[in-house]
Design a protein around this motif. Structure first.
Motif, PDB file in Angstrom:
ATOM      1  N   ASP A  31       0.835  -1.199   0.000  1.00 12.63           N
ATOM      2  CA  ASP A  31       0.000   0.000   0.000  1.00 12.63           C
ATOM      3  C   ASP A  31       0.869   1.247   0.000  1.00 12.63           C
ATOM      4  OD1 ASP A  31      -2.476  -1.309   0.045  1.00 12.63           O
ATOM      5  OD2 ASP A  31      -2.456  -1.477   2.227  1.00 12.63           O
ATOM      6  N   ASP A  32       0.373   2.285  -0.654  1.00 10.27           N
ATOM      7  CA  ASP A  32       1.067   3.564  -0.656  1.00 10.27           C
ATOM      8  C   ASP A  32       0.896   4.230   0.713  1.00 10.27           C
ATOM      9  OD1 ASP A  32       2.435   5.761  -1.504  1.00 10.27           O
ATOM     10  OD2 ASP A  32       1.110   6.223  -3.183  1.00 10.27           O
ATOM     11  N   GLY A  33       1.902   5.011   1.123  1.00 13.94           N
ATOM     12  CA  GLY A  33       1.774   5.737   2.377  1.00 13.94           C
ATOM     13  C   GLY A  33       2.793   5.330   3.428  1.00 13.94           C
ATOM     14  N   THR A  34       2.364   5.350   4.698  1.00 15.21           N
ATOM     15  CA  THR A  34       3.265   5.088   5.819  1.00 15.21           C
ATOM     16  C   THR A  34       3.917   3.714   5.741  1.00 15.21           C
ATOM     17  OG1 THR A  34       1.871   6.488   7.220  1.00 15.21           O
ATOM     18  CG2 THR A  34       3.445   5.059   8.332  1.00 15.21           C
ATOM     19  N   GLU A  35       3.133   2.690   5.363  1.00 16.89           N
ATOM     20  CA  GLU A  35       3.683   1.335   5.282  1.00 16.89           C
ATOM     21  C   GLU A  35       4.816   1.262   4.266  1.00 16.89           C
ATOM     22  OE1 GLU A  35       0.537   2.116   4.841  1.00 16.89           O
ATOM     23  OE2 GLU A  35      -0.688   1.090   6.357  1.00 16.89           O
ATOM     24  N   LEU A  36       4.638   1.919   3.128  1.00 17.33           N
ATOM     25  CA  LEU A  36       5.664   1.936   2.096  1.00 17.33           C
ATOM     26  C   LEU A  36       6.941   2.585   2.613  1.00 17.33           C
ATOM     27  CD1 LEU A  36       6.778   1.791  -0.827  1.00 17.33           C
ATOM     28  CD2 LEU A  36       5.586   3.953  -1.261  1.00 17.33           C
ATOM     29  N   ASN A  37       6.808   3.760   3.210  1.00 15.69           N
ATOM     30  CA  ASN A  37       7.984   4.488   3.700  1.00 15.69           C
ATOM     31  C   ASN A  37       8.735   3.682   4.756  1.00 15.69           C
ATOM     32  OD1 ASN A  37       7.034   6.557   2.053  1.00 15.69           O
ATOM     33  ND2 ASN A  37       5.980   7.588   3.736  1.00 15.69           N
ATOM     34  N   GLN A  38       7.990   3.024   5.645  1.00 18.27           N
ATOM     35  CA  GLN A  38       8.617   2.225   6.694  1.00 18.27           C
ATOM     36  C   GLN A  38       9.339   1.012   6.105  1.00 18.27           C
ATOM     37  OE1 GLN A  38       8.964   2.960   9.868  1.00 18.27           O
ATOM     38  NE2 GLN A  38      10.035   1.043  10.334  1.00 18.27           N
ATOM     39  N   ALA A  39       8.714   0.351   5.147  1.00 13.12           N
ATOM     40  CA  ALA A  39       9.323  -0.823   4.530  1.00 13.12           C
ATOM     41  C   ALA A  39      10.613  -0.449   3.808  1.00 13.12           C
ATOM     42  CB  ALA A  39       8.342  -1.480   3.556  1.00 13.12           C
ATOM     43  N   VAL A  40      10.601   0.652   3.067  1.00 16.44           N
ATOM     44  CA  VAL A  40      11.795   1.094   2.345  1.00 16.44           C
ATOM     45  C   VAL A  40      12.919   1.422   3.320  1.00 16.44           C
ATOM     46  CG1 VAL A  40      12.750   2.925   0.891  1.00 16.44           C
ATOM     47  CG2 VAL A  40      10.537   1.921   0.320  1.00 16.44           C
ATOM     48  N   THR A  41      12.580   2.098   4.415  1.00 20.00           N
ATOM     49  CA  THR A  41      13.584   2.439   5.423  1.00 20.00           C
ATOM     50  C   THR A  41      14.193   1.185   6.035  1.00 20.00           C
ATOM     51  OG1 THR A  41      12.466   4.529   5.960  1.00 20.00           O
ATOM     52  CG2 THR A  41      13.992   3.645   7.603  1.00 20.00           C
ATOM     53  N   LEU A  50      20.003 -12.196   3.176  1.00 20.60           N
ATOM     54  CA  LEU A  50      19.159 -11.004   3.236  1.00 20.60           C
ATOM     55  C   LEU A  50      17.729 -11.258   2.762  1.00 20.60           C
ATOM     56  CD1 LEU A  50      21.479  -8.097   1.984  1.00 20.60           C
ATOM     57  CD2 LEU A  50      20.670  -8.544   4.316  1.00 20.60           C
ATOM     58  N   LEU A  51      17.498 -12.387   2.098  1.00 23.49           N
ATOM     59  CA  LEU A  51      16.173 -12.639   1.541  1.00 23.49           C
ATOM     60  C   LEU A  51      15.104 -12.688   2.630  1.00 23.49           C
ATOM     61  CD1 LEU A  51      16.934 -15.323  -1.205  1.00 23.49           C
ATOM     62  CD2 LEU A  51      16.597 -12.848  -1.476  1.00 23.49           C
ATOM     63  N   ARG A  52      15.391 -13.407   3.696  1.00 24.33           N
ATOM     64  CA  ARG A  52      14.386 -13.527   4.755  1.00 24.33           C
ATOM     65  C   ARG A  52      14.106 -12.195   5.457  1.00 24.33           C
ATOM     66  NH1 ARG A  52      14.270 -17.994   9.701  1.00 24.33           N
ATOM     67  NH2 ARG A  52      12.348 -17.225  10.675  1.00 24.33           N
ATOM     68  N   PRO A  53      15.138 -11.443   5.906  1.00 26.44           N
ATOM     69  CA  PRO A  53      14.832 -10.171   6.560  1.00 26.44           C
ATOM     70  C   PRO A  53      14.146  -9.161   5.638  1.00 26.44           C
ATOM     71  CG  PRO A  53      17.202 -10.472   6.320  1.00 26.44           C
ATOM     72  CD  PRO A  53      16.571 -11.785   6.019  1.00 26.44           C
ATOM     73  N   VAL A  54      14.494  -9.147   4.357  1.00 31.48           N
ATOM     74  CA  VAL A  54      13.813  -8.246   3.425  1.00 31.48           C
ATOM     75  C   VAL A  54      12.350  -8.648   3.281  1.00 31.48           C
ATOM     76  CG1 VAL A  54      13.652  -7.525   1.013  1.00 31.48           C
ATOM     77  CG2 VAL A  54      15.876  -7.585   2.145  1.00 31.48           C
ATOM     78  N   ARG A  55      12.121  -9.952   3.140  1.00 35.59           N
ATOM     79  CA  ARG A  55      10.747 -10.457   3.049  1.00 35.59           C
ATOM     80  C   ARG A  55       9.951 -10.107   4.295  1.00 35.59           C
ATOM     81  NH1 ARG A  55      10.487 -16.544   4.099  1.00 35.59           N
ATOM     82  NH2 ARG A  55      10.469 -15.689   6.209  1.00 35.59           N
ATOM     83  N   GLU A  56      10.566 -10.273   5.464  1.00 34.00           N
ATOM     84  CA  GLU A  56       9.878  -9.979   6.719  1.00 34.00           C
ATOM     85  C   GLU A  56       9.589  -8.490   6.868  1.00 34.00           C
ATOM     86  OE1 GLU A  56      12.504 -11.682   9.589  1.00 34.00           O
ATOM     87  OE2 GLU A  56      11.627 -13.706   9.417  1.00 34.00           O
ATOM     88  N   LEU A  68       8.883  -6.466   4.455  1.00 32.99           N
ATOM     89  CA  LEU A  68       7.715  -6.218   3.625  1.00 32.99           C
ATOM     90  C   LEU A  68       6.446  -6.741   4.291  1.00 32.99           C
ATOM     91  CD1 LEU A  68       9.271  -7.130   0.157  1.00 32.99           C
ATOM     92  CD2 LEU A  68       8.500  -4.855   0.857  1.00 32.99           C
ATOM     93  N   GLN A  69       6.522  -7.949   4.833  1.00 33.55           N
ATOM     94  CA  GLN A  69       5.348  -8.541   5.464  1.00 33.55           C
ATOM     95  C   GLN A  69       4.891  -7.731   6.671  1.00 33.55           C
ATOM     96  OE1 GLN A  69       7.037 -12.608   5.880  1.00 33.55           O
ATOM     97  NE2 GLN A  69       5.160 -13.303   4.855  1.00 33.55           N
ATOM     98  N   ARG A  70       5.842  -7.219   7.462  1.00 29.78           N
ATOM     99  CA  ARG A  70       5.479  -6.426   8.638  1.00 29.78           C
ATOM    100  C   ARG A  70       4.664  -5.196   8.269  1.00 29.78           C
ATOM    101  NH1 ARG A  70      10.592  -7.763  10.600  1.00 29.78           N
ATOM    102  NH2 ARG A  70      11.512  -5.882   9.671  1.00 29.78           N
ATOM    103  N   ASN A  71       4.872  -4.726   7.056  1.00 30.39           N
ATOM    104  CA  ASN A  71       4.187  -3.518   6.614  1.00 30.39           C
ATOM    105  C   ASN A  71       3.040  -3.819   5.646  1.00 30.39           C
ATOM    106  OD1 ASN A  71       5.817  -1.116   7.784  1.00 30.39           O
ATOM    107  ND2 ASN A  71       7.384  -2.535   7.052  1.00 30.39           N
ATOM    108  N   GLY A  72       2.561  -5.060   5.708  1.00 29.86           N
ATOM    109  CA  GLY A  72       1.349  -5.433   4.983  1.00 29.86           C
ATOM    110  C   GLY A  72       1.515  -5.728   3.509  1.00 29.86           C
ATOM    111  N   ALA A  73       2.736  -5.989   3.061  1.00 35.09           N
ATOM    112  CA  ALA A  73       2.972  -6.225   1.636  1.00 35.09           C
ATOM    113  C   ALA A  73       2.904  -7.707   1.289  1.00 35.09           C
ATOM    114  CB  ALA A  73       4.337  -5.676   1.225  1.00 35.09           C
ATOM    115  N   MET A  74       2.499  -7.989   0.062  1.00 36.81           N
ATOM    116  CA  MET A  74       2.689  -9.312  -0.519  1.00 36.81           C
ATOM    117  C   MET A  74       4.079  -9.324  -1.131  1.00 36.81           C
ATOM    118  SD  MET A  74      -0.954 -10.017  -2.420  1.00 36.81           S
ATOM    119  CE  MET A  74      -0.332 -11.588  -3.028  1.00 36.81           C
ATOM    120  N   TYR A  75       4.723 -10.483  -1.195  1.00 35.52           N
ATOM    121  CA  TYR A  75       6.072 -10.524  -1.723  1.00 35.52           C
ATOM    122  C   TYR A  75       6.248 -11.701  -2.685  1.00 35.52           C
ATOM    123  CZ  TYR A  75       7.262 -14.517   1.213  1.00 35.52           C
ATOM    124  OH  TYR A  75       7.300 -15.769   1.779  1.00 35.52           O
ATOM    125  N   TYR A  76       7.215 -11.538  -3.579  1.00 37.01           N
ATOM    126  CA  TYR A  76       7.593 -12.565  -4.539  1.00 37.01           C
ATOM    127  C   TYR A  76       9.121 -12.587  -4.597  1.00 37.01           C
ATOM    128  CZ  TYR A  76       2.791 -11.702  -6.134  1.00 37.01           C
ATOM    129  OH  TYR A  76       1.434 -11.529  -6.195  1.00 37.01           O
TER     130      TYR A  76
END
Length: 211
Positions: A21-31, A160-166, A168-176
């Motif tokens: 989702d756009d917004g706070t979740e995105l910014n947090q995930a990128v950080t 790094l795959l697992r922490p990056v995936r996590e 994204l998941q913490r911030n409500g994202a689907m991942y591939y």
């Protein structure tokens, strides 16, 4: 030390793709992804904006691509489509014998132009340019058109795959996870940006996306 560097250079690439989702979740995930050690050239965010001049609140240096949320780029093909219909109608009225078949041909050309223009709207041209997996690309494009944002994080380090995936998941994202590097490029009116950097497009930059 040299052997370790050579082994890392020969290691395969992986890309974690987040649909978020756009917004706070995105910014947090990128950080969080940047804090994990993913290099700024290995992380790209693709989002849609009505005003592409507005800066994004990502960590400094983060690479992101802005897809216009308006109809820019459609004026020329739509103008030709209208011209074809008008000229065809004129011939149909003045010289019906050849004008009606001509009108049908021009209407067909106009329809092709309109359909082609509409098919280039969205993130699909970017996904096609970087040869994203076909099955997933359709899902990503559909989610993007519904307001989601795409995050591409590439790495050679499997740890790094697992922490990056996590993250994204913490911030409500689907991942591939894709077993190769996916590096989005700015194509078809899209603009490449660097958070906190000059507001220039990729046409002014080198292919590495440096700003």
């Amino acid at each position: 030390m040299t052997e370790r560097r050579e082994a890392q250079e020969q290691a395969p690439w992986y890309t974690v793709v987040g649909v978020i989702d756009d917004g706070t979740e995105l910014n947090q995930a990128v950080t969080e992804i940047r804090d994990l050690g993913v290099d700024r050239d290995d992380l790209t965010v693709v989002l849609k904006r009505q005003d592409s001049s507005e800066p994004e609140p990502f960590p400094e240096g983060t690479r992101y691509i802005v897809v216009p949320g308006d109809k820019r780029g459609l004026e020329v093909p739509l103008g030709f489509a209208v011209s074809f219909v008008v000229i065809g109608t004129f011939f149909a009225i003045t010289t019906p014998a050849i004008g009606i078949p001509t009108l049908m041909v021009f209407v067909s050309l106009a329809a092709i132009l309109v359909a082609g223009s509409m098919s280039r709207v969205g993130v699909d041209p970017i996904l096609m340019e970087m040869q994203a997996p076909q099955e997933e690309a359709g899902t990503w494009n559909q989610a993007f058109e519904m307001g989601k944002v795409l995050v591409f994080a590439s790495t050679r380090e499997r740890r790094l795959l697992r922490p990056v995936r996590e993250a994204l998941q913490r911030n409500g994202a689907m991942y591939y996870i894709v077993d190769r590097r996916l590096e989005p490029r700015a194509v078809h009116q899209a603009l490449l940006r660097r958070a906190g950097g000059p507001r220039v497009g990729e046409s002014v930059l080198d292919k590495s996306g440096g700003a």
